[in-house]
Design a protein around this motif. Structure first.
Motif, short mmCIF file in Angstrom:
data_model
loop_
_atom_site.label_atom_id
_atom_site.label_comp_id
_atom_site.label_asym_id
_atom_site.label_seq_id
_atom_site.Cartn_x
_atom_site.Cartn_y
_atom_site.Cartn_z
N ALA A 15 41.96 52.30 37.64
CA ALA A 15 41.88 52.41 36.24
C ALA A 15 40.52 52.77 35.91
N ARG A 16 40.27 53.22 34.46
CA ARG A 16 39.06 53.48 34.25
C ARG A 16 37.86 52.71 34.22
N LYS A 20 43.79 62.18 34.56
CA LYS A 20 43.99 61.97 35.84
C LYS A 20 44.20 60.32 36.05
N VAL A 21 43.25 59.37 35.32
CA VAL A 21 43.50 58.14 35.31
C VAL A 21 43.76 57.62 33.94
N PRO A 22 45.03 57.45 33.82
CA PRO A 22 45.43 57.09 32.41
C PRO A 22 45.31 55.66 31.75
N TYR A 23 44.87 54.72 32.84
CA TYR A 23 45.08 53.43 32.35
C TYR A 23 43.46 52.98 32.36
N ARG A 24 43.22 52.12 31.37
CA ARG A 24 41.92 51.52 31.26
C ARG A 24 41.64 50.31 32.05
N LEU A 25 42.39 49.37 32.06
CA LEU A 25 42.07 48.00 32.73
C LEU A 25 43.06 47.71 33.93
N ILE A 26 44.55 47.86 33.61
CA ILE A 26 45.47 47.36 34.61
C ILE A 26 46.35 48.68 34.77
N PRO A 27 46.40 49.04 35.89
CA PRO A 27 47.32 50.25 36.24
C PRO A 27 48.72 49.85 35.86
#
Ligand SMILES: NC(=O)C1=CN([C@@H]2O[C@H](COP(=O)(O)OP(=O)(O)OC[C@H]3O[C@@H](n4cnc5c(N)ncnc54)[C@H](OP(=O)(O)O)[C@@H]3O)[C@@H](O)[C@H]2O)C=CC1
Ligand SMILES: CC(C)CCC[C@@H](C)[C@H]1CC[C@H]2C3=CC=C4C[C@@H](O)CC[C@]4(C)[C@H]3CC[C@]12C
Length: 421
Positions: A348-349, A411-418
């Motif tokens: 996650a980002r 590539k990493v679409p989630y901010r906090l929780i996958p």
């Protein structure tokens, strides 16, 4: 001026300054079941002689420690080329302060209860000092800024907004960095020392029959120790240092709000000891320690990739995936930075913020059994603070890296929780 700008610059700053300044003082009453009256508010807000002496001694200790000859950390350069310097003695500061003050409290345990009793006066004195310091920072930034004009010491024409947000980015006071002095040294250590004071006071009044206070103290110790390790590897590249200016939000926030609000549940335990079971205490301790270790590891993975001379790095047993992100700095020069897209930064980002939220919940979770609302206040505040920070950080990264940031987001679409958010 759009409605958003109007609210952001003219409404939020005065409302927040009044609300938070008052709340910090009032919570010192509520936190020990004391009724709020106008006369006690006025009396406590001015502090008392002992409170002013303790505050002055502590400021002196923190300031002198930054003057001890030590290695330096060089922060990111400003557009003028000025490179701010910070003392690299955080871990030594942690252990020395703990030895001196911890020893003091343990040899004279009656001081803990005395400090607990004068907490409202202590915060009154600290808040006055912090507000005056913010006024000085505002005047200094406007009238005789240290930073070169191209560094953009920003005044907006709205005085209260300048006061709230700050004018200069990396000002100094008595030859040391204001942000290092205030955030990483005064604020973070006061958080730990007050937790220690309240722990001793709770044990004195109620004995060790409430194991949860031990787990709460250990968690704060681990968290602050982790912070001092992280201070020399990453904190001076963070949003607080590179983006936020030295104003009420950060400076008053770190001098008063951080030590006051972040220890409020521990303060509350003295009058309302939590009745959580030893098993739940152990659960919070294990979960919180794990989450603290995780925040350290995540920050470290970024440090590892960014500080390594080659790209031949392995994360979680696989070669690290790195985006070479080009950007133009404030001087108009082309530069390249590394965005890590694997390991925890590939899950996650802002996975570090997720771990941070878990830590925040375990700090005060035990107090949910104390029968008051106080322990429930910290997690929502920190979750809002972190979410606000997340969006500000994403905006900053999108402006800085443009298509490279978009590539990272794809590539990493989630901010906090996958797979969730
Ligand atoms: N307890 C609390 O109240 C809070 C604690 N914290 C903690 O403070 C620490 C610092 O936080 P903060 O500065 O907000 O955030 P981060 O440590 O997440 O740093 C964000 C910056 O890292 C860079 N970056 C973003 N994505 C990547 C990536 N994939 N790879 C490499 N670099 C990347 C960008 O800066 P660049 O311009 O350099 O590329 C971005 O602005 C963290 O440990 C956080 O958990 C934070 C907020 C509140
Ligand atoms: C409206 C105001 C009263 C809000 C005050 C906010 C501050 C108390 C907080 C703003 C940023 C916070 C922090 C950032 C990063 C940190 C690193 C972490 O490892 C330790 C905690 C902290 C220093 C954290 C502390 C509170 C803030 C300064």
């Amino acid at each position: 001026m759009s409605l958003y700008e109007f609210v952001h610059t003219k409404i939020v700053p005065p409302v927040f300054v009044i609300f938070f300044t008052l709340a910090a003082q009032l919570l010192t009453f509520t936190g020990r079941n004391e009724p709020i009256t106008l006369s006690s508010l006025l009396k406590y807000s001015l502090g008392n002689t002992q409170a002013w002496i303790i505050l002055f001694m502590y400021i002196l200790w923190v300031l002198l420690f930054l003057k001890i000859p030590s290695k330096t950390i060089t922060g990111p350069a400003l557009p003028s080329g000025f490179e701010p310097k910070y003392a690299a003695n955080g871990v030594l500061f942690f252990w020395s302060t703990l030895a001196v003050f911890g020893g003091m409290f343990l040899s004279r345990p009656d001081w803990a209860l005395a400090i607990y009793t004068m907490t409202p006066e202590l915060f009154g004195a600290t808040s006055i000092t912090a507000l005056l310091f913010c006024v000085w920072l505002l005047l200094k930034g406007k009238l005789f800024p240290e930073e070169a004009p191209e560094d953009g010491a920003a005044t907006t024409g709205t005085l209260i907004f300048d006061f709230y947000r700050g004018v200069e980015l990396v000002p100094t006071f008595c030859g040391v960095s204001v942000k290092q002095l205030v955030i990483s040294r005064f604020g973070c250590m006061a958080w730990l020392l007050l937790s220690l004071v309240y722990f001793i006071a709770t044990v004195q009044l109620h004995g060790l029959s409430y194991p949860i206070v031990v787990s709460a103290l250990i968690l704060v110790m681990l968290y602050i120790l982790k912070f001092y390790h992280y201070e020399s590897t990453g904190y001076y590249d963070s949003l607080d240092i590179c983006f936020d200016r030295a104003g009420y939000y950060l400076i008053w926030g770190s001098l008063v709000w951080m030590p006051g609000f972040f220890t409020l549940h521990a303060y509350n335990y003295v009058a309302n000891p939590p009745r959580a079971s030893p098993l739940f205490s152990l659960f919070c301790l294990i979960l919180g320690s794990g989450a603290i270790a995780l925040t350290y590891r995540i920050d470290y993975e970024k440090y590892l990739v960014r500080s390594s001379p080659s790209l031949n790095i392995s994360l979680h047993g696989k070669p690290a995936e790195v985006i070479l992100a080009e950007y133009t700095d404030q001087k108009g020069e082309k530069r390249t930075s590394r965005l890590v897209a694997s390991g925890f930064w590939g899950m996650a980002r802002h996975f570090n913020y997720t771990a941070e939220m878990v830590v925040d919940i375990t700090f005060s979770a035990p107090g949910y059994s104390s029968g008051t609302i106080i322990p429930f206040l910290l997690p929502p505040f920190l979750i809002i603070l972190i979410l606000h920070r997340l969006y500000r950080d994403e905006r900053k990264c999108k402006e800085k890296y443009g298509k490279y940031w978009e590539l990272y987001c794809s590539k990493v679409p989630y901010r906090l929780i996958p797979w969730v958010f």
